[in-house]
Design a protein around this motif. Structure first.
Motif, PDB file in Angstrom:
ATOM      1  N   ILE A 292       0.948  -1.504   0.320  1.00 60.01           N
ATOM      2  CA  ILE A 292      -0.114   0.041   0.024  1.00 60.01           C
ATOM      3  C   ILE A 292       0.886   1.350  -0.027  1.00 60.01           C
ATOM      4  O   ILE A 292       1.052   1.842  -0.548  1.00 60.01           O
ATOM      5  CB  ILE A 292      -1.177   0.209   1.283  1.00 60.01           C
ATOM      6  N   ASP A 293       1.796   1.091   1.194  1.00 58.15           N
ATOM      7  CA  ASP A 293       2.278   2.416   1.319  1.00 58.15           C
ATOM      8  C   ASP A 293       3.593   2.422  -0.667  1.00 58.15           C
ATOM      9  O   ASP A 293       3.756   4.250  -0.958  1.00 58.15           O
ATOM     10  CB  ASP A 293       3.933   2.105   1.470  1.00 58.15           C
ATOM     11  N   ASP A 294       3.856   2.013  -1.111  1.00 56.15           N
ATOM     12  CA  ASP A 294       4.261   2.167  -2.446  1.00 56.15           C
ATOM     13  C   ASP A 294       3.762   2.244  -3.338  1.00 56.15           C
ATOM     14  O   ASP A 294       3.795   3.290  -4.796  1.00 56.15           O
ATOM     15  CB  ASP A 294       5.376   0.614  -3.075  1.00 56.15           C
ATOM     16  N   THR A 295       1.841   1.946  -3.499  1.00 55.02           N
ATOM     17  CA  THR A 295       1.173   2.358  -4.392  1.00 55.02           C
ATOM     18  C   THR A 295       0.931   4.088  -4.129  1.00 55.02           C
ATOM     19  O   THR A 295       1.257   4.388  -5.311  1.00 55.02           O
ATOM     20  CB  THR A 295      -0.212   1.572  -4.083  1.00 55.02           C
ATOM     21  N   VAL A 296       0.930   3.990  -2.562  1.00 62.47           N
ATOM     22  CA  VAL A 296       0.724   5.519  -2.531  1.00 62.47           C
ATOM     23  C   VAL A 296       2.038   6.407  -3.051  1.00 62.47           C
ATOM     24  O   VAL A 296       1.734   7.512  -3.617  1.00 62.47           O
ATOM     25  CB  VAL A 296       0.272   5.798  -0.560  1.00 62.47           C
ATOM     26  N   ALA A 297       2.922   6.053  -3.012  1.00 69.27           N
ATOM     27  CA  ALA A 297       4.124   6.533  -3.354  1.00 69.27           C
ATOM     28  C   ALA A 297       3.829   6.385  -5.453  1.00 69.27           C
ATOM     29  O   ALA A 297       4.576   7.759  -5.737  1.00 69.27           O
ATOM     30  CB  ALA A 297       5.462   5.775  -3.196  1.00 69.27           C
ATOM     31  N   SER A 298       3.643   5.775  -5.437  1.00 67.82           N
ATOM     32  CA  SER A 298       3.509   5.795  -7.125  1.00 67.82           C
ATOM     33  C   SER A 298       2.699   6.624  -7.602  1.00 67.82           C
ATOM     34  O   SER A 298       2.939   7.374  -8.959  1.00 67.82           O
ATOM     35  CB  SER A 298       3.329   4.574  -7.541  1.00 67.82           C
TER      36      SER A 298
END
Length: 447
Positions: A292-298
């Motif tokens: 989820i954190d990687d998705t938000v960063a993307s």
């Protein structure tokens, strides 16, 4: 025979009839002639007094009076004819003076040549255009004022025009006409030619004007239209490319992460149903948090590529510094920013950010550079942007000379133009590329 042009003089005394003007003098001349002849008749009668028996003796006074009357009428007629001729000559002189004044003050060059195409008249505007004085031009062939490659065609054109009998004609309807100055330089003209008969020969008068500025304006307009069409095509292409990039980012990055998250949720659901211990479930939940954190960063990265939040939150200079750092990280191009912390309206800040972004993109695509510098400063009321790289420079002239057309540079020029600014390009092979853009910091009500 051409009809005499009416006089422009409206003075009452000059418009009075010659018969009324000279009536008193004519009567005086006539009476004087009659009295003179009568006196001579009586003198003759006294001489022949002794010949009273002559039949014609009594008629001598009558013959004298009649002769005096005829002589008086003849003198009156001759006087009137002389005065009429003098008036006509005066009108012709005044008409010629007016015509000469018009020719001298004309804003068009006027050249008159004879049937052999030798110059007879060369007005001051012609002197100014061709850099020949009238004294030097008169007597020369008309071909001396035309480029060598056009002389034979032009002489034939004038000859055929003389045969047609047409009084006047526009020249250069099929192609652009060019004239030759004294120093050998050529310039475009538009011209018309007329012909008149003169004592068995023909005179040709050419009226022409220099169209250099108009031709330049037309060429600039044509180039602007071409650039606008290219820019429009480039914008459409860039828009489609941006849509394709966003779609790829969403599919390849966000789509993959969301698919992985869905699989993790399915596995978590199965583990919960099987009664797996809490430690294993916590580990799976932690992995899902990471996705989820990687998705938000993307998502933030995609949004920042579209419009950086720093531009709205901190202003122009921090946003450009972030952009320089992003280019350094992505492409390995060392970008330094030298800027004055200057608050500008949002419209100007967005334009400056996009100009620097496009300029750095051009450096990456074309310059083969290792370093670039972005300078932001002020020149009076103008904001000045300068982007300089240490790349190969341009081996060709810019788009203005038709050698190389950069859609990125066209976009930069258009942004600057919309803000009332200008763009200066300095480049040489092996010396890098320097782009200078200036436009007003305060835009007022500019659309």
């Amino acid at each position: 025979m051409s009809q005499q042009a009416p006089s422009l003089d409206t003075h009452p005394r000059r418009l009075a009839s010659p018969h009324a003007r000279w009536r008193a003098a004519d009567v005086a001349v006539g009476l004087s002639a009659v009295l003179l002849c009568v006196g001579l008749a009586y003198l003759l009668q006294a001489v022949v007094e002794r010949y009273r028996n002559l039949v014609l003796g009594p008629m001598v006074p009558v013959l004298g009076a009649g002769s005096g009357l005829l002589l008086g009428l003849y003198l009156i007629r001759m006087r009137r004819l002389r005065q009429t001729a003098a008036d006509n000559l005066q009108r012709v002189a005044e008409s010629e003076a007016r015509l000469a004044g018009i020719i001298r003050s004309s804003m068009e060059a006027i050249i008159t040549v004879d049937s052999e195409q030798r110059v007879l008249l060369f007005n001051p505007m012609a002197e100014s255009l061709f850099a020949w004085t009238a004294a030097e031009a008169i007597g020369r062939k008309l071909g001396d004022f035309i480029p060598q490659r056009f002389r034979a065609v032009h002489e034939e054109h004038v000859r055929r025009f003389g045969i047609t009998g047409v009084s006047e004609r526009q020249m250069g309807t099929q192609r652009t006409l060019r004239a030759l100055r004294r120093d050998g330089s050529e310039f475009p003209i538009e011209a018309s030619i007329s012909q008149t008969s003169d004592r068995g020969g023909k005179l040709y008068t050419v009226m022409l004007r220099d169209t250099t500025e108009r031709v330049r304006a037309e060429e600039a307009l044509h180039r602007s239209r071409e650039e606008l069409e290219q820019l429009s095509d480039g914008i459409l292409t860039a828009r489609e490319e941006e849509k394709r990039r966003i779609a790829r980012e969403l599919h390849d990055d966000l789509g993959q992460r969301l698919s992985a998250l869905k699989m993790d949720l399915a596995m978590l659901e199965a583990d919960v149903a099987e009664g797996r211990n809490a430690a294993g479930l916590s580990k799976e939940i932690a992995a899902m948090h990471s996705v989820i954190d990687d998705t938000v960063a993307s998502v933030r990265r995609i949004a920042t590529d579209l419009r950086p939040a720093l531009l709205d939150e901190l202003g122009m200079v921090p946003a450009i510094e972030w952009l320089a750092n992003d280019f350094s990280n992505r492409y390995g191009l060392a970008v330094s920013v030298v800027a004055e912390d200057d608050e500008v309206p949002e419209k100007v800040a967005v334009a400056a950010f996009r100009i620097v972004q496009e300029a750095l993109s051009n450096v990456i695509r074309h310059a083969d550079a290792s370093r670039a510098t972005v300078s932001i400063g002020s020149e009076g009321p103008m904001l000045r942007l300068e982007i300089h790289d240490d790349g190969t420079g341009w081996k060709e002239r810019p788009a203005g000379d038709g050698q190389r057309k950069s859609l990125g540079l066209l976009g930069i020029r258009e942004r600057a133009r919309l803000l009332g600014g200008d763009v200066l390009v300095q480049s040489a092979p092996g010396e890098g590329f320097r782009l200078i853009v200036r436009f007003p910091r305060e835009q007022g009500d500019r659309a």
